[in-house]
Design a protein around this motif. Structure first.
Motif, short mmCIF file in Angstrom:
data_model
loop_
_atom_site.label_atom_id
_atom_site.label_comp_id
_atom_site.label_asym_id
_atom_site.label_seq_id
_atom_site.Cartn_x
_atom_site.Cartn_y
_atom_site.Cartn_z
N SER A 1 2.17 -14.00 -13.24
CA SER A 1 1.52 -14.35 -14.62
C SER A 1 2.77 -14.85 -15.40
O SER A 1 4.00 -14.23 -15.36
N ALA A 2 2.44 -15.80 -16.29
CA ALA A 2 3.21 -16.24 -17.13
C ALA A 2 2.46 -16.59 -18.80
O ALA A 2 1.82 -15.79 -19.07
N HIS A 3 2.31 -17.92 -18.68
CA HIS A 3 1.63 -18.31 -20.01
C HIS A 3 0.29 -18.38 -19.64
O HIS A 3 0.08 -19.61 -18.83
N ASN A 4 -0.77 -17.62 -19.80
CA ASN A 4 -2.14 -18.11 -19.14
C ASN A 4 -3.26 -18.59 -19.75
O ASN A 4 -4.46 -18.50 -19.33
N GLY A 5 -2.84 -19.09 -20.92
CA GLY A 5 -3.74 -20.05 -21.80
C GLY A 5 -3.81 -19.45 -23.25
O GLY A 5 -3.34 -18.70 -23.69
N THR A 6 -3.56 -20.60 -24.03
CA THR A 6 -3.38 -20.47 -25.50
C THR A 6 -4.13 -19.28 -26.26
O THR A 6 -3.75 -18.68 -27.24
N ARG A 7 -5.33 -18.98 -25.80
CA ARG A 7 -5.96 -17.99 -26.26
C ARG A 7 -5.42 -16.57 -26.39
O ARG A 7 -5.45 -15.86 -27.22
N TYR A 8 -4.66 -16.56 -25.35
CA TYR A 8 -3.78 -15.22 -25.13
C TYR A 8 -2.77 -15.11 -26.11
O TYR A 8 -2.33 -14.18 -26.76
N LEU A 9 -2.12 -16.33 -26.44
CA LEU A 9 -1.37 -16.50 -27.35
C LEU A 9 -1.82 -16.22 -28.90
O LEU A 9 -0.95 -15.40 -29.57
N THR B 1 3.86 -14.08 -22.91
CA THR B 1 3.78 -13.68 -21.48
C THR B 1 3.54 -12.23 -21.40
O THR B 1 2.62 -11.97 -20.24
N ALA B 2 3.99 -11.39 -22.20
CA ALA B 2 3.72 -10.01 -21.95
C ALA B 2 2.37 -9.62 -22.22
O ALA B 2 1.55 -9.11 -21.50
N TRP B 3 1.65 -10.17 -23.32
CA TRP B 3 0.35 -10.10 -23.36
C TRP B 3 -0.62 -10.73 -22.43
O TRP B 3 -1.68 -10.14 -21.90
N GLY C 1 0.04 -11.16 -19.27
CA GLY C 1 0.09 -10.19 -17.86
C GLY C 1 -0.60 -9.08 -18.12
O GLY C 1 -1.37 -8.70 -17.10
N LEU C 2 -0.68 -8.38 -19.42
CA LEU C 2 -1.43 -7.43 -19.52
C LEU C 2 -3.08 -7.62 -19.44
O LEU C 2 -3.75 -6.92 -18.61
N ARG C 3 -3.23 -8.87 -20.08
CA ARG C 3 -4.67 -9.38 -20.09
C ARG C 3 -5.02 -9.77 -18.36
O ARG C 3 -6.27 -9.40 -17.90
N ARG C 4 -4.11 -10.20 -17.68
CA ARG C 4 -4.37 -10.50 -16.38
C ARG C 4 -4.72 -9.53 -15.46
O ARG C 4 -5.40 -9.59 -14.38
N ALA C 5 -4.14 -8.30 -15.81
CA ALA C 5 -4.35 -7.08 -14.98
C ALA C 5 -5.72 -6.53 -15.24
O ALA C 5 -6.20 -5.56 -14.44
N ASN C 6 -6.47 -7.22 -16.18
CA ASN C 6 -7.92 -6.66 -16.56
C ASN C 6 -7.76 -4.99 -16.91
O ASN C 6 -8.51 -4.34 -15.94
N PRO C 7 -7.04 -4.53 -17.51
CA PRO C 7 -6.94 -3.02 -18.02
C PRO C 7 -8.60 -2.57 -18.27
O PRO C 7 -9.27 -3.16 -19.08
N GLN C 8 -8.80 -1.41 -17.93
CA GLN C 8 -10.02 -0.64 -18.12
C GLN C 8 -9.84 0.59 -18.89
O GLN C 8 -8.76 0.94 -18.90
N PRO C 9 -10.83 0.98 -19.59
CA PRO C 9 -10.73 2.05 -20.68
C PRO C 9 -10.16 3.32 -19.82
O PRO C 9 -10.67 3.50 -18.37
#
Ligand SMILES: [Zn+2]
Ligand SMILES: [Zn+2]
Length: 337
Positions: free
Chosen positions: A284-292, A158-160, A162-170
């Motif tokens: 955001s929660a479990h957003n797809g197995t690739r993120y796991l 879930t933590a990861w 959520g971070l990916r969902r926010a689409n962080p930029q450099p």
């Protein structure tokens, strides 16, 4: 074999004898090595959440272990593989949602007419053995201990996500509010991504811990976050909506606020900062197995290490109580085998 059973609503967890499950076609039999206790396990035990299943029941959706038998037709997993168990095993396949061919994520769990959920409406991983579809397992990377992999199957995932969902930029700055089971992992994942990481916690005893976990800056409130330069992304990791609303005051213009901690009350959005700064609010929660899989790999690389309290299965009731009381630092994990 033995399994941990919740005998009835609100009752202490018990270790009981059970039959080793039969491994059917398409399934693997997993010898469980570790199984984390999620907040959801507590809410189901207390009756705050229900999946329509009667007690006694066997919880556990943060299970990891070793494949000891494979059913007919299974080619992707072999005896000896180290695997983690997915929470959502499958959708029903026939409802309107499933006909859209959506991924195995939390949205499918919430919208399928009859999802199959590990440790909720089918037997979970608080047991010596569990049989599960091979497709509902992911390989564990080498070098990741079972007791560290277990909490990554739900809160780390879930933590990861959520971070990916926010689409962080450099170059962006990321704030994590709430330093608990999910938050202590979110800080580490943010740091592992190379982003300036800011912890927001009102607990003095957690401020030093947040630094040890990798936070570059630690603040107590949203106002302090703003004074410290703000954050482009706020990951809110616990169920306190008032804390999320406070931290939001420190989100930079055009920032993203990601809510990840399940709660039962209402999130009251402060109107002015939301609109004037053109913020985005994301669930955001479990957003797809690739993120796991990504979350597990990053941990195996040594960049994220869950803090866990491990309990032998004979101490399952004690492990549960620590989790229920919010005292576990930061995850109670029951070990088997
Ligand atoms: Zn969970
Ligand atoms: Zn369905």
């Amino acid at each position: 074999m033995q399994s941990v059973v919740v005998p009835g609503l609100g009752q202490p967890w018990e270790l009981r004898s059970a039959d080793v499950p039969e491994v059917r076609a398409g399934q693997v039999l997993v010898r469980v090595h570790a199984s984390g206790i999620c907040g959801t396990d507590v809410w189901i035990t207390e009756g705050k959440l229900s999946f329509g299943v009667d007690f006694p029941m066997r919880l556990g959706h943060e299970g990891v272990g070793e494949v000891v038998a494979v059913g007919e037709g299974v080619t992707a997993r072999s005896v000896g593989d180290r695997v983690g168990l997915l929470t959502l095993q499958s959708g029903c396949g026939t409802c309107a949602w499933c006909r859209r061919a959506e991924p195995l994520d939390f949205v499918t769990a919430a919208n399928c007419a009859q999802p199959v959920l590990t440790g909720m409406n089918v037997d979970g991983a608080h047991a010596d053995y569990v049989a599960i579809p091979a497709d509902a397992t992911v390989p564990l990377p080498d070098g990741l201990p079972y007791e560290h992999a277990a909490p990554l199957m739900c809160i780390g995932y879930t933590a990861w996500s959520g971070l990916r969902r926010a689409n962080p930029q450099p170059g962006e700055r990321i704030a994590v509010s709430g330093i608990g089971g999910m938050g202590h992992l979110a800080i580490q994942y943010a740091k592992a991504s190379g982003l300036t990481t800011i912890a927001v916690t009102g607990s003095p005893e957690k401020q030093e811990l947040a630094r040890q976990l990798g936070a570059d800056i630690v603040v107590a409130t949203g106002a302090e976050l703003r004074e410290a330069g703000g954050a482009d992304i706020l990951l809110h990791t616990n169920s306190s909506n008032s804390a999320a609303a406070d931290a939001l005051q420190g989100v930079a213009p055009r920032g993203r606020v990601v809510l990840m901690g399940i709660g039962f009350d209402t999130f009251a959005v402060p109107n002015m900062p939301m609109i004037m700064n053109s913020l985005q609010l994301l669930g955001s929660a479990h957003n797809g197995t690739r993120y796991l899989v990504e979350a597990l790999r990053i941990a195996a690389e040594g960049k994220v290490t869950p803090m866990v309290e491990t309990y032998d299965k004979n101490r399952a009731a004690e492990a549960y109580q620590r989790a229920a009381d919010g005292k576990a630092r930061f995850r109670s994990v029951i070990t088997y085998a």
